[in-house]
Scaffold this active site. Structure first.
Site, short mmCIF file in Angstrom:
data_model
loop_
_atom_site.label_atom_id
_atom_site.label_comp_id
_atom_site.label_asym_id
_atom_site.label_seq_id
_atom_site.Cartn_x
_atom_site.Cartn_y
_atom_site.Cartn_z
N CYS A 212 0.82 -1.22 0.00
CA CYS A 212 0.00 0.00 0.00
C CYS A 212 0.85 1.27 0.00
O CYS A 212 0.56 2.24 -0.70
CB CYS A 212 -0.93 0.01 1.22
N VAL B 117 0.44 4.27 -2.65
CA VAL B 117 -0.13 5.56 -2.27
C VAL B 117 0.77 6.71 -2.71
O VAL B 117 0.29 7.76 -3.16
CB VAL B 117 -0.37 5.60 -0.74
#
Length: 430
Positions: free
Chosen positions: A153, A157
């Protein structure tokens, strides 16, 4: 005092010992509001009722025990089936520790993977330096034949560009220019482990087959999908071997996750040879044993390689018949007598056990293709599925399931639940 292995008890029994029961009692009284046991029992019973079920199914912003994993788990699984491949995760150490632990605990086997060890500074300034240093150390220390890169993640991001980062790492001399480094963007906040498998499989094929289009090799490619039972690949190889069909199991994890204990450690046991994966572009056709873990891969093969693909699930009598007949049609090879005999043994075993399964009600959950295959086999046995839950299933999967259930007299009472978790499943079972 020396440790006595005979005194080691299972965790369920361990926590019933007096020292633990007293510890839990003190914790309950001091820190957990100390609700009376009667109230706890009342609420427990209430959560089994219809009123709570309605509230449970109305929730939208919370997932409880989702019955699916993160994308990188699937990406690592796909990569580990190629010989000498080291999965490299662009992200934090904690994420990779979870992925490795998940696979190691399931198989009771070592699972090798590395991390770029991204921390707060990488989250602000990007993970390029982590990638360059990580690839260099990984190559020198573990000597892989291929490094397969995926993301967590954090990297997604902040928008880390894996393709550019890998090019920069090779330009900086961190790894050889000719070292295969396929990659896949695998954010955990969308999709699941099956999505990650698909993304990485496409990335591996794109990388290894580039510029390898040549003379047809007469083989059939087999892509197993995210199938964690190692015996299935061996059975497919057994059947194709009896038929005399030349084939390539793309990403064969059977030896990696079921390596023999012969006293000699191998960091990269088994796996499909890199040159065989590179030659898959020249095969007659590609057969995928799962539909929903190979969607992007099949689209890539059909559009870029101009190669036919089929989805065949050799599970149960019907599924295995369809698989063998399709392979025979693709290759022109006859189905040998040995496989007819094996089929007869299966039918005999099903007949012998039919009385124990027929009419019994089942609740089933899992990944889309596994749920489809298990349900299909249960219907063959006269079982009656009631609740079928698949968190990472979509509307296409639901429609396919409902069509199969509608076609069987034993599937009329079943309901297919998609994008629901195991806490929903609990309400269905109460």
């Amino acid at each position: 005092m020396p440790q006595n292995p005979e005194r080691i008890v299972d965790h369920l029994e361990l926590f019933k010992q007096e020292e633990y029961t007293q510890l839990f009692k003190n914790k309950h009284e001091q820190f957990e509001g100390a609700h009376p046991a009667e109230e706890v029992q009342r609420v427990s019973e209430w959560t089994k009722g219809w009123e709570y079920r309605e509230k449970n199914f109305a929730r939208e912003a919370l997932t409880v025990n989702p019955a699916k994993g993160c994308q990188p788990v699937g990406a690592m699984f796909a990569a580990l089936g190629i010989e000498g491949t080291l999965p490299f995760v662009q992200g934090s150490q904690g994420c990779v520790a979870y992925f490795r632990t998940h696979l190691s605990r399931h198989y009771k086997e070592p699972c090798s993977a590395v991390s770029s060890s991204m921390t707060e500074d990488a989250a602000v300034f990007g993970g390029l330096n982590n990638m360059i240093e990580g690839l260099e150390v990984s190559y020198k220390l573990y000597k892989p034949k291929m490094i397969a890169v995926c993301t967590t993640c954090m990297a997604e991001v902040i928008g880390d560009d894996l393709g550019a980062f890998i090019t920069n790492a090779k330009g900086a001399g961190a790894v050889p220019q000719d070292l295969p480094i396929p990659f896949a963007h695998t954010p955990s906040f969308v999709g699941s482990h099956t999505t990650g498998y698909d993304n990485m499989m496409k990335g591996i094929l794109l990388n290894l087959t580039e510029g390898k289009k040549g003379k047809a090799n007469g083989k059939v490619n087999i892509i197993s999908g995210f199938d964690t039972y190692v015996g299935n690949n061996r059975e497919v190889k057994h059947m194709l071997g009896l038929m005399g069909v030349e084939h390539t199991i793309v990403s064969d994890t059977s030896d990696y996750f079921d390596a023999p204990n012969d006293g000699e450690y191998q960091m990269y046991p088994g796996g499909t040879k890199i040159e065989d994966v590179a030659d898959t572009i020249n095969a007659k056709a590609t057969v995928c044993l799962q539909r929903y873990t190979t969607q992007k891969t099949r689209e890539y093969i059909e559009k870029t390689w101009k190669q036919d693909t089929k989805v065949l699930r050799p599970f149960g009598v019907k599924g295995t018949d369809e698989f063998l007949m399709a392979i025979s049609e693709i290759t022109g090879k006859a189905i040998p007598k040995e496989l007819e005999v094996e089929r007869g043994r299966l039918v005999d075993a099903m007949t012998d056990s039919y009385a124990w399964i027929h009419g019994k009600k089942f609740a089933i959950y899992g990944d889309p293709d596994l749920v489809y295959s298990v349900t299909s086999f249960l219907l063959e046995m006269g079982a009656e599925p009631v609740h079928i839950l698949c968190n990472n299933g979509d509307q296409e999967f639901k429609a396919e399931m409902e069509e199969m259930l509608k076609a069987s007299p034993f599937g009329q009472g079943a309901t297919v639940w998609i994008q629901k978790d195991l806490w929903h499943f609990r309400s269905l079972m109460c």
